[in-house]
Design an enzyme around this catalytic site. Structure first.
Site, PDB file in Angstrom:
ATOM      1  N   ARG A 141       0.894  -1.317   0.013  1.00 41.55           N
ATOM      2  CA  ARG A 141       0.002   0.047   0.026  1.00 41.55           C
ATOM      3  C   ARG A 141       0.735   1.291  -0.041  1.00 41.55           C
ATOM      4  NH1 ARG A 141      -0.455   4.583   2.742  1.00 41.55           N
ATOM      5  NH2 ARG A 141      -0.317   3.441   4.611  1.00 41.55           N
ATOM      6  N   SER A 166       3.292  10.890   8.927  1.00 43.34           N
ATOM      7  CA  SER A 166       3.279  11.014   7.587  1.00 43.34           C
ATOM      8  C   SER A 166       4.481  11.589   7.010  1.00 43.34           C
ATOM      9  CB  SER A 166       1.956  11.575   7.264  1.00 43.34           C
ATOM     10  OG  SER A 166       0.942  10.990   7.842  1.00 43.34           O
ATOM     11  N   HIS A 211       2.770   4.515  13.034  1.00 43.51           N
ATOM     12  CA  HIS A 211       3.173   4.269  11.644  1.00 43.51           C
ATOM     13  C   HIS A 211       4.294   5.411  11.226  1.00 43.51           C
ATOM     14  CE1 HIS A 211       2.396   3.946   7.067  1.00 43.51           C
ATOM     15  NE2 HIS A 211       2.858   5.040   7.135  1.00 43.51           N
ATOM     16  N   HIS A 259       7.680   7.083   9.111  1.00 44.02           N
ATOM     17  CA  HIS A 259       8.357   7.201   7.954  1.00 44.02           C
ATOM     18  C   HIS A 259       9.795   7.644   8.349  1.00 44.02           C
ATOM     19  CE1 HIS A 259       5.519   6.817   4.606  1.00 44.02           C
ATOM     20  NE2 HIS A 259       4.477   7.141   5.327  1.00 44.02           N
ATOM     21  N   TYR A 271       3.943  16.231   3.704  1.00 40.68           N
ATOM     22  CA  TYR A 271       3.335  14.587   3.554  1.00 40.68           C
ATOM     23  C   TYR A 271       4.617  13.926   2.557  1.00 40.68           C
ATOM     24  CZ  TYR A 271      -0.613  11.603   2.653  1.00 40.68           C
ATOM     25  OH  TYR A 271      -1.433  10.427   3.052  1.00 40.68           O
TER      26      TYR A 271
END
Length: 342
Positions: free
Chosen positions: A17, A171, A198, A200, A289
């Site tokens: 994804r 994000s 989550h 990054h 983002y």
């Protein structure tokens, strides 16, 4: 590792994804089948499959998929004997219609994602997922952009809608370890549901931040094999699992098999190395983002300007996911300004 939760840690693999951004949404059915089959064989808990921007994301604005995501979801479900297939849904991009369709194909979990200050738009989708018998989790994106008090307020809204967990979603890869600790701790003291994280890797902190989140009580954790995800990628799953194992946390996922999937299957698919280059570094530095990177690079080439200038300006304007159309506007304005200055 001393954890502030006694609940089991569950890993969601997001390469099919979040990694779709890197693949420019050109995953083939055969690729999805092979990756899902091998991840399932390794014992992965959840495998997320959908367009990079979630269900319904295959558009001109976000990038057209090579293969309809419903076919990819169905393919992954057919390959999984023990892993559960998950999907992402951003209200305004995905609808209840796509959610029902994904459920009918066998998806068992949905993360309903909103900007960190817009949890109120998730109510319909979170509650509908529960009605459909799915695990329904909240996903607060760009978590660095809101004060902790606001983050707690929005997470409570998702909890009230029926979310079984709420994620702190970095994000932009902009959070520092102490900022992760503060956010997860605040949610742990305010919510009665599970917490997720989550990460990054734009500032090379994804694994470190994930470990901090786990220590503070997060139990729903994301990783991406070979770091395959937007920007500089996510917490690298096979690395994260190896570190956790060294710390005495065994999650029942075969680390050798995960290394093999990374090396032999996912690695050869990646069109360019997942590394922290100047573009992805600027994403974390500016707090932008992560999926904006490729769009900004294309806009920079089109207008003959440095994509870093575009990303820095987007950061100043506090651009959020869903505002991809703003990238071209910013690029055009900067090109005009820079031309006048010359």
């Amino acid at each position: 590792m001393k954890r502030k939760s006694d609940k089991p840690i569950k890993i969601t693999e997001v390469c099919l994804r979040d990694g779709s951004h890197v693949m420019q949404h050109q995953y083939t059915e055969d690729q999805v089948r092979r990756v899902a089959r091998e991840l399932d064989d390794a014992g992965m808990h959840y495998i997320e499959v959908s367009h990079g921007d979630g269900l319904g994301g295959s558009t001109l604005q976000y990038g057209k998929s090579l293969v309809d995501e419903m076919k990819l979801i169905e393919a992954a479900v057919n390959e999984c004997k023990q892993s559960k297939v998950a999907v992402l849904l951003i209200p305004g991009i995905g609808t209840v219609h796509e959610l029902k369709q994904a459920r009918s194909l066998g998806a068992e979990l949905v993360r309903v994602a909103t900007h960190v200050t817009e949890a109120d738009v998730s109510a319909q989708h979170i509650s509908m997922a529960r009605e459909l018998g799915m695990e329904s989790l909240g996903f607060l994106m760009m978590a660095h952009m809101a004060p902790v008090e606001k983050l707690v307020e929005q997470a409570k809204l998702m909890e009230s809608y029926g979310a079984q967990a709420v994620y702190v979603t970095d994000s932009a890869g902009a959070l520092l370890p102490d900022e992760v600790r503060e956010r997860i701790s605040a949610l742990r003291n305010s919510l009665s549901i599970e917490l997720g994280f989550h990460a990054h890797n734009n500032l090379s902190l994804a694994v470190a931040n994930t470990l901090v989140a786990i220590e503070e009580g997060a139990t729903r954790i994301d990783g991406s094999i070979r770091c395959l995800g937007a920007g500089a990628g996510n917490a690298q799953t096979e690395v994260l699992l190896s570190v956790l194992d060294r710390m005495g946390v065994n999650l029942g996922i075969d680390i050798y098999k995960m290394m093999d999937v990374a090396e032999n299957t996912v690695g050869p698919m990646i069109p360019r190395p997942q590394e922290i280059n100047r573009g992805s570094l600027v994403l974390g530095y500016a707090g932008v983002y992560s999926s904006f990177l490729l769009h900004a690079e294309r806009a920079g080439q089109r207008f003959g300007i440095d994509s870093r200038d575009i990303l820095i300006e987007l950061g100043k304007r506090k651009a959020v996911g869903g505002q991809e159309d703003l990238i071209l506007d910013v690029a055009a304005e900067l090109a005009k300004t820079q031309k006048l200055e010359v």
